[in-house]
Design an enzyme around this catalytic site. Structure first.
Site, PDB file in Angstrom:
ATOM      1  N   HIS A 108       0.828  -1.218   0.000  1.00 12.74           N
ATOM      2  CA  HIS A 108       0.000   0.000   0.000  1.00 12.74           C
ATOM      3  C   HIS A 108       0.862   1.268   0.000  1.00 12.74           C
ATOM      4  CE1 HIS A 108      -3.787  -2.199   0.704  1.00 12.74           C
ATOM      5  NE2 HIS A 108      -3.050  -2.993   1.459  1.00 12.74           N
ATOM      6  N   ASN A 181     -10.222  -3.126   1.986  1.00  6.16           N
ATOM      7  CA  ASN A 181      -9.892  -3.124   0.565  1.00  6.16           C
ATOM      8  C   ASN A 181     -11.161  -2.937  -0.261  1.00  6.16           C
ATOM      9  OD1 ASN A 181      -7.098  -3.636   0.879  1.00  6.16           O
ATOM     10  ND2 ASN A 181      -7.441  -5.832   1.027  1.00  6.16           N
ATOM     11  N   TYR A 395       0.224  -4.417  11.900  1.00  7.59           N
ATOM     12  CA  TYR A 395      -0.011  -3.012  11.545  1.00  7.59           C
ATOM     13  C   TYR A 395       0.611  -2.073  12.572  1.00  7.59           C
ATOM     14  CZ  TYR A 395      -3.089  -3.796   7.571  1.00  7.59           C
ATOM     15  OH  TYR A 395      -3.583  -4.130   6.342  1.00  7.59           O
TER      16      TYR A 395
END
Length: 757
Positions: A108, A181, A395
């Site tokens: 990303h 997404n 993350y």
């Protein structure tokens, strides 16, 4: 000329409204609540305006600088001498430049972001006590970042890829990050496989090729060896992989989360975003060309729409499932490679997302924004989805290497609600915590935990029983039913595009083991699909299916299901091609009608200096094109229109104009022409089955999305277009065809293949 009529009033109304339009956008922004948006107010204290005329240049330590162009040297007027190390101003400028970059996101990396707000129109208090999902009086500030997955920051926007759709809600109870997404499922079930997936999908290690593409050996080798990826592959190879606009993609939370209501009752939940403009895609040849012609196509499309006041919107929906129902299905509801069919678990739409402000600075906002699936608020909790559990660790961890331990203090990431704890120090810490206490419990009883009934977060008390094993539940072992469901649900043109996409990808794999295996795998989905791809890819043609196709379909999987109920051409880009001698009445009439319907007309001509209509003398009001024929291509527009007039003789002799027309035809776009322009379209696209109006006829001809009329009548232009199939006047019929995005029948009947473009 066939459609020659004076139309000066329309021209004045269309081209003389610049300042009024800007003010209108400003007024809309005010009504959108931007002036009182809590996050905007929070960012304001860290924002400076470099265009303020009272500013002057200083060093980072505040000293005014008299010369920022020349390094301090031992020199004289005749000879330049050595530079001096003592020049603190020169050294600061260079060393700051040398350290401008931070580590790029592994995935990303290429993104675009915008601010906006989230508003509920129905409370979900029956299933959650989260204020952001129950309080209909709130307007919650948000920041949204869209992204491609595989490529680097310098990659192109229109590559075939999954798109990230990450939302940061700045709620009154803390930040909630919904990191999803544009596709509702994923390649893998188990987070531990993520490094292998990305290593295989990224450029191959020996030569760093290809960039931002999945068309290579390693990617497809991984897919075959992980049959759980079969469902996701169908989505990625569909039109979803090449969206027309980020404003026209769906968003999905992908993982299964948990909602908990005030009674402590838990429900599993999937999150959905559905665009009000519909779900639309490019065609593959177009996507390839745009990657070179305008690599920032999607970024600019989003920026331009927001700047124009055409704020993109999405409906927010939830699929909610009582925990008692989780064993009713032939799949595990915690499996991220599976969706919950809407026929079994309907989507309940309860809110709306609107994006209405562009970023002020890319790096400090879009690049430094950081999302974590572990950022949730009371009333929302985690499920045992094994992919989600791993994301919760990964993350948070990845932000440490990109931004440092104090990344949540960065302006774009910090909450708008109060933040107080005993986390201290670390690189980049800038918050000052006053007082003598930095631990809990403490003698002053300060900064104490908050009980759950007063808003403190408490994890759901889930009952768990099992043995420590590296296993997934049995239902995780079924990998093909939903891949079949997806393919079965596609319209004829969508199936054709999946076949073409798989054929393209495998044709770029040079290891027969790889492409032969994938065509075998396709036999688990549909034999005709496998045979069509095998023939193109050079694999042995399979003779037998490996499993029976169950034949089930879902109307909610095709993009055609999401065509807006009320046709619209809002924000559609229309190229109007003219040269000296164009018909003014047709030009201004169509331009004005498109503008009034919130489309975005662009004038394309042989040059950017004035182009004169038939019989016009040069004046300040003469039309000056936005761009010239060679500076853009039809790929960057949704439709083209050509008015009649004597300029048709000039356009007919221009090869680039002929290419514009043929390419738009080949890409299935609506084409409009009046008067003499009908013969130009006929000349460029003279294929069997397409009908055209005679330049002298008043008859409207709508043939496969090519809309032509001989005599254009300005009186047919109304303030409001009537977008309906079978419209009897030119502008309504032409606008309706634009609203349909593409004329897929042109492709299915083989007409688009008869024109070279």
């Amino acid at each position: 000329m066939a459609d020659q009529v004076s139309f000066s009033k329309v021209k004045e109304a269309v081209f003389g409204a610049g300042q009024e339009a800007k003010q209108a956008v400003s007024n809309v922004a005010d009504r959108a609540g931007l002036a009182t948006n809590g996050k905007m107010a929070d960012l304001k204290k860290d924002t400076v305006n470099v265009e303020d005329p009272t500013n002057y240049i200083t060093t980072d330590h505040g000293t005014k600088v008299s010369n920022t162009d020349n390094w301090l040297k031992a020199t004289n007027p005749e000879r330049t001498g050595p530079m001096l190390l003592e020049d603190q101003i020169g050294r600061e400028k260079i060393h700051r430049f040398d350290h401008e970059r931070i580590p790029e996101r592994v995935v990303h990396a290429r993104g675009v972001g915008a601010f906006g707000h989230f508003k509920l129109f129905e409370s979900a208090e029956d299933v959650t006590h989260a204020g952001v999902l129950t309080d209909t009086s709130r307007t919650t500030p948000v920041f949204v970042r869209f992204s491609t997955v595989l490529g680097s920051r310098g990659n192109a926007d229109t590559v075939r890829d999954v798109r990230g759709f990450a939302i940061k809600f700045y709620t009154q109870e803390g930040n909630w990050d919904l990191v999803g997404n544009d596709i509702p499922v994923f390649f893998i079930q188990e987070a531990m496989k993520f490094p292998d997936l990305i290593h295989a999908a990224k450029p191959e290690p020996h030569n760093e090729v290809p960039q931002g593409q999945s068309a290579h050996n390693n990617f497809w080798d991984f897919q075959y060896l992980h049959s759980e990826a079969t469902h996701m592959i169908m989505w990625a190879m569909s039109d979803r992989g090449i969206p027309r606009s980020l404003r026209m993609i769906q968003g999905f939370g992908v993982n299964t989360f948990r909602l908990v209501n005030k009674e402590g009752v838990s429900h599993f939940v999937k999150f959905h975003w559905t665009p009000t403009l519909g779900v639309h895609s490019l065609v593959w040849d177009e996507a390839l060309k745009i990657s070179g012609q305008d690599p920032d196509f999607h970024r600019k499309d989003l920026y331009d729409a927001i700047d124009a006041g055409s704020y993109p919107k999405w409906k927010f929906g939830i699929q909610v499932l009582p925990e008692s129902r989780q064993d009713e299905f032939d799949f595990d509801v915690l499996d991220a490679t599976k969706l919950w069919p809407e026929e079994l678990v309907p989507v309940r739409y309860i809110g709306e997302l609107e994006l209405n402000r562009n970023v002020d600075e890319y790096f400090t906002q879009t690049e430094q924004v950081a999302f974590c699936t572990s950022h949730i608020v009371p009333g929302i909790d985690f499920s045992d989805d094994p992919l989600l559990q791993g994301r919760n660790f990964s993350y948070f961890d990845t932000q440490l290497s990109r931004l440092g331990i104090n990344w949540q203090e960065l302006p774009i990431n910090r909450p708008v609600c109060p933040v107080m704890n005993f986390n201290r120090d670390g690189q980049g810490r800038h918050r000052i915590s006053k007082g003598t206490i930095n631990y809990w419990p403490n003698r002053k009883d300060v900064v104490k935990p908050v009980p759950e009934h007063q808003g403190g977060f408490a994890s759901y008390a889930e009952s768990v029983a099992g043995m420590k094993q590296r296993l997934l539940s049995k239902k995780f072992g079924e990998h093909f039913n939903q891949a079949q469901l997806f393919y079965n649900s596609m319209s004829p043109h969508e199936k054709a595009h999946i076949i073409a996409a798989l054929s393209f990808e495998l044709s770029h794999c040079d290891d027969p083991i790889v492409y032969n295996r994938i065509t075998e795998r396709l036999c688990d989905i549909d034999l005709e699909l496998a045979q069509a791809v095998a023939e193109k890819a050079g694999s042995p043609i399979p003779k037998e299916r490996r499993r029976t196709n169950h034949g089930k379909k879902s109307e909610f999987l095709s993009q055609m299901h999401f065509v807006p109920a009320n046709p619209t051409i809002e924000t559609r880009r229309v190229a109007i091609l003219i040269a000296d001698g164009y018909n003014a009445a047709a030009f201004h009439g169509v331009y004005g009608a498109l503008k009034a319907a919130s489309a975005l007309p662009f004038v394309i001509g042989p040059r950017r200096t004035a182009v004169l209509a038939d019989g016009e003398k040069l004046s300040e009001k003469s039309i000056r094109p936005d761009i010239h024929f060679e500076a853009m291509r039809s790929t960057l527009f949704d439709s083209i229109f050509i008015p009649g007039g004597s300029h048709i003789d000039t356009l007919r002799k221009n090869g680039r104009v002929i290419h514009w027309i043929r390419e738009a035809f080949g890409h299935l776009k609506a084409i409009g022409a009046t008067g003499e322009a009908s013969s130009l379209i006929h000349h460029a696209c003279n294929v069997p089955g397409i009908s055209f109006a005679s330049p002298s006829s008043v008859e409207l001809v709508d043939s496969y999305g090519v809309v032509t009329v001989g005599a254009f009548k300005p009186e047919t232009i109304r303030e409001t277009l009537s977008l309906a199939k079978g419209a009897l006047n030119f502008i309504d019929a032409y606008a309706f065809n634009i609203s349909q995005h593409r004329n897929w029948q042109r492709e299915l009947d083989g007409l688009s293949q008869l024109v070279a473009f």
